[in-house]
Design a protein around this motif. Sequence first.
Motif, PDB file in Angstrom:
ATOM      1  N   LYS A   1       9.055  -0.394  -2.511  1.00 15.01           N
ATOM      2  CA  LYS A   1      10.385  -0.403  -1.893  1.00 15.01           C
ATOM      3  C   LYS A   1      10.428   0.339  -0.568  1.00 15.01           C
ATOM      4  CE  LYS A   1      14.249   0.115  -4.046  1.00 15.01           C
ATOM      5  NZ  LYS A   1      15.287   0.777  -4.866  1.00 15.01           N
ATOM      6  N   HIS A   2      10.413  -0.412   0.524  1.00 12.74           N
ATOM      7  CA  HIS A   2      10.715   0.155   1.838  1.00 12.74           C
ATOM      8  C   HIS A   2      11.073  -1.010   2.745  1.00 12.74           C
ATOM      9  CE1 HIS A   2       6.339  -0.545   2.960  1.00 12.74           C
ATOM     10  NE2 HIS A   2       6.246  -0.419   1.650  1.00 12.74           N
TER      11      HIS A   2
ATOM     12  N   GLN B   1      14.765   7.391   3.481  1.00 14.12           N
ATOM     13  CA  GLN B   1      13.821   8.159   2.672  1.00 14.12           C
ATOM     14  C   GLN B   1      12.430   7.807   3.161  1.00 14.12           C
ATOM     15  OE1 GLN B   1      14.024   7.250  -1.521  1.00 14.12           O
ATOM     16  NE2 GLN B   1      11.939   7.985  -1.881  1.00 14.12           N
TER      17      GLN B   1
ATOM     18  N   GLY C   1      13.533  12.764  18.882  1.00 19.13           N
ATOM     19  CA  GLY C   1      13.300  11.760  17.845  1.00 19.13           C
ATOM     20  C   GLY C   1      14.538  11.487  17.017  1.00 19.13           C
TER      21      GLY C   1
ATOM     22  N   VAL D   1       8.696   6.991   2.891  1.00 19.34           N
ATOM     23  CA  VAL D   1       7.799   6.456   1.867  1.00 19.34           C
ATOM     24  C   VAL D   1       6.408   6.560   2.457  1.00 19.34           C
ATOM     25  CG1 VAL D   1       7.169   4.434   0.513  1.00 19.34           C
ATOM     26  CG2 VAL D   1       9.570   4.867   1.054  1.00 19.34           C
TER      27      VAL D   1
ATOM     28  N   ARG E   1       7.075  11.658  15.919  1.00 16.31           N
ATOM     29  CA  ARG E   1       7.237  13.040  15.425  1.00 16.31           C
ATOM     30  C   ARG E   1       6.885  13.114  13.935  1.00 16.31           C
ATOM     31  NH1 ARG E   1       7.777  16.745  19.677  1.00 16.31           N
ATOM     32  NH2 ARG E   1       8.864  15.643  21.348  1.00 16.31           N
ATOM     33  N   LEU E   2       7.254  12.084  13.188  1.00 18.06           N
ATOM     34  CA  LEU E   2       6.912  12.047  11.767  1.00 18.06           C
ATOM     35  C   LEU E   2       5.397  11.918  11.585  1.00 18.06           C
ATOM     36  CD1 LEU E   2       9.819   9.765  10.517  1.00 18.06           C
ATOM     37  CD2 LEU E   2       9.478  12.189   9.977  1.00 18.06           C
TER      38      LEU E   2
ATOM     39  N   ARG F   1       0.824  -1.216   0.000  1.00 15.18           N
ATOM     40  CA  ARG F   1       0.000   0.000   0.000  1.00 15.18           C
ATOM     41  C   ARG F   1       0.858   1.266   0.000  1.00 15.18           C
ATOM     42  NH1 ARG F   1      -4.083  -0.613   3.095  1.00 15.18           N
ATOM     43  NH2 ARG F   1      -4.613   1.399   3.933  1.00 15.18           N
ATOM     44  N   LEU F   2       2.133   1.142   0.415  1.00 19.75           N
ATOM     45  CA  LEU F   2       3.048   2.300   0.393  1.00 19.75           C
ATOM     46  C   LEU F   2       3.951   2.291  -0.840  1.00 19.75           C
ATOM     47  CD1 LEU F   2       4.319   2.592   4.073  1.00 19.75           C
ATOM     48  CD2 LEU F   2       2.264   3.567   3.051  1.00 19.75           C
TER      49      LEU F   2
ATOM     50  N   LEU G   1      11.178   8.953  16.880  1.00 16.14           N
ATOM     51  CA  LEU G   1      11.161   9.686  15.606  1.00 16.14           C
ATOM     52  C   LEU G   1       9.850   9.423  14.876  1.00 16.14           C
ATOM     53  CD1 LEU G   1      12.505  11.453  13.446  1.00 16.14           C
ATOM     54  CD2 LEU G   1      13.699   9.415  12.599  1.00 16.14           C
TER      55      LEU G   1
ATOM     56  N   HIS H   1       4.021  15.224  11.926  1.00 14.34           N
ATOM     57  CA  HIS H   1       4.315  16.041  10.747  1.00 14.34           C
ATOM     58  C   HIS H   1       3.430  15.643   9.567  1.00 14.34           C
ATOM     59  CE1 HIS H   1       6.686  18.145   7.681  1.00 14.34           C
ATOM     60  NE2 HIS H   1       6.699  17.014   7.003  1.00 14.34           N
ATOM     61  N   LEU H   2       3.302  14.349   9.331  1.00 12.22           N
ATOM     62  CA  LEU H   2       2.587  13.856   8.144  1.00 12.22           C
ATOM     63  C   LEU H   2       1.080  13.775   8.360  1.00 12.22           C
ATOM     64  CD1 LEU H   2       5.029  10.913   7.217  1.00 12.22           C
ATOM     65  CD2 LEU H   2       4.803  13.095   6.001  1.00 12.22           C
TER      66      LEU H   2
ATOM     67  N   GLU I   1       0.462   6.222   7.909  1.00  7.56           N
ATOM     68  CA  GLU I   1       0.680   5.375   6.722  1.00  7.56           C
ATOM     69  C   GLU I   1       1.974   5.766   6.011  1.00  7.56           C
ATOM     70  OE1 GLU I   1      -1.598   3.079   4.980  1.00  7.56           O
ATOM     71  OE2 GLU I   1      -3.555   3.529   5.864  1.00  7.56           O
ATOM     72  N   PHE I   2       3.093   5.492   6.683  1.00  9.55           N
ATOM     73  CA  PHE I   2       4.400   5.785   6.092  1.00  9.55           C
ATOM     74  C   PHE I   2       5.402   4.765   6.608  1.00  9.55           C
ATOM     75  CE2 PHE I   2       4.476   8.046  10.127  1.00  9.55           C
ATOM     76  CZ  PHE I   2       5.748   7.815  10.593  1.00  9.55           C
ATOM     77  N   ASN I   3       6.530   4.735   5.966  1.00 11.65           N
ATOM     78  CA  ASN I   3       7.646   3.904   6.421  1.00 11.65           C
ATOM     79  C   ASN I   3       8.926   4.539   5.900  1.00 11.65           C
ATOM     80  OD1 ASN I   3       9.016   1.805   7.654  1.00 11.65           O
ATOM     81  ND2 ASN I   3       8.671   0.348   5.997  1.00 11.65           N
ATOM     82  N   ILE I   4      10.045   3.910   6.222  1.00 17.08           N
ATOM     83  CA  ILE I   4      11.323   4.401   5.730  1.00 17.08           C
ATOM     84  C   ILE I   4      11.937   3.377   4.772  1.00 17.08           C
ATOM     85  CG2 ILE I   4      11.866   5.921   7.647  1.00 17.08           C
ATOM     86  CD1 ILE I   4      13.529   3.687   8.900  1.00 17.08           C
ATOM     87  N   GLN I   5      12.650   3.942   3.820  1.00 17.12           N
ATOM     88  CA  GLN I   5      13.408   3.118   2.874  1.00 17.12           C
ATOM     89  C   GLN I   5      14.869   3.489   3.040  1.00 17.12           C
ATOM     90  OE1 GLN I   5      12.280   3.709  -1.233  1.00 17.12           O
ATOM     91  NE2 GLN I   5      14.283   3.030  -1.968  1.00 17.12           N
TER      92      GLN I   5
END
Lengths: 218, 218
Positions: free
Chosen positions: A149-150, B212, B189, B214, A199-200, A145-146, A196, A203-204, A208-212
């Motif tokens: 690539k993560h 990054q 964070g 996502v 905090r993200l 769903r994101l 973190l 911000h968002l 519904e986010f992740n890191i790559q």
Amino acid sequence: MKIGILGSGQVATTIGHKLIQLGHQVMLGSRTQNNEKAAAWVKAAGSAASQGTFADAARFGELLWNCTSGLHSLDALREAREDNLRGKTLIDVSNPLDFSQGFPPFLSVCNTTSLAEQLQAALPETHVVKALNTVTCSVMVDPARLGPKHDIFVSGNNEDAKALVVMILKEWFGWSSVIDLGDIKSARGTEAYLLLWTRLYGHLKSGEFNIQLVRREL
Amino acid sequence: MKIGILGSGQVATTIGHKLIQLGHQVMLGSRTQNNEKAAAWVKAAGSAASQGTFADAARFGELLWNCTSGLHSLDALREAREDNLRGKTLIDVSNPLDFSQGFPPFLSVCNTTSLAEQLQAALPETHVVKALNTVTCSVMVDPARLGPKHDIFVSGNNEDAKALVVMILKEWFGWSSVIDLGDIKSARGTEAYLLLWTRLYGHLKSGEFNIQLVRREL
């Protein structure tokens, strides 16, 4: 496979729903046998779904998930009883988030230990594998769903248990990249990341986010 | 612009080198006036480079950077003297990493506070902006070496100071995405993320990486 999930909140029911879809039998465990949220989920999920106490779910499952809230996980695992957990793999997706002072939360343990380590210490004959705690539950069971690539992480002391969890993440849930951070102590990293993450989230305005990981091509 | 950098290690000299390339005058500050590493850097960096004590560098700079190691930052800032820092923006790239028990390190402060907050509390009339502490110094000044798309964060109480730092990151260093996490408390964070960063460093065997974000496209 018979799978026991400790917890009856949104994380537990989301993972339970996915496992039912994949053809498994799932029992949700709660402090009380007739937890209302678990009952509503069982009613909706059909004949492969059931509910019981923490001990019932731990006894039922060949594979176990800790989806209780982090502040109560140690108590829940004690109620589940060590003899019901012995020799089994416990996938720990919880985070030791303390919201008593509001948002963003603090961690109740971090830095020199982690909740995953505390669970492993309390259950020395259970194979605790920390996983998926760095994403919200909708992403846990549906990373696509994101986008393609993560990254997701696993930590644990038992290599066979970790290999099982990596297989589950890749084959069952569709994660393309699973990074083995090392032994259970490395859960300090993924749990502390929640400071973190929250905090993200602020911000968002969405979980519904992740890191790559982006690394230098050599 | 006259820029003072507190510190004379690799982070300080890497940032100093970049700022010299961009046409600025840079003084490195150290505990002693004739620090050998700073002297070697000044010799190589040419006429726009100079060195002095922490107080000398703080007095010299219209803009200041804290590139001391996190465990010594509070002491270094005290030696720099509050009257040399008053009203100025201090970009804090340090991390409170304690390597006394080996690798991976612990954080000397985290969760309910952060080093950036401690610096801001010690220097109430200085505008502390936490930035760049989530990447290794080669990436700080040259994000393109990892590719076009990855994220960096800023935290700080003063909006004008934060806008200046965002401009520096984007226009001077080439960061395409700078995320404002909020006030200086949000540095909790990015500092806590180092507990994950150090595990990723152990996994990748390189510090040349970043994350990054996502997110779900709605």
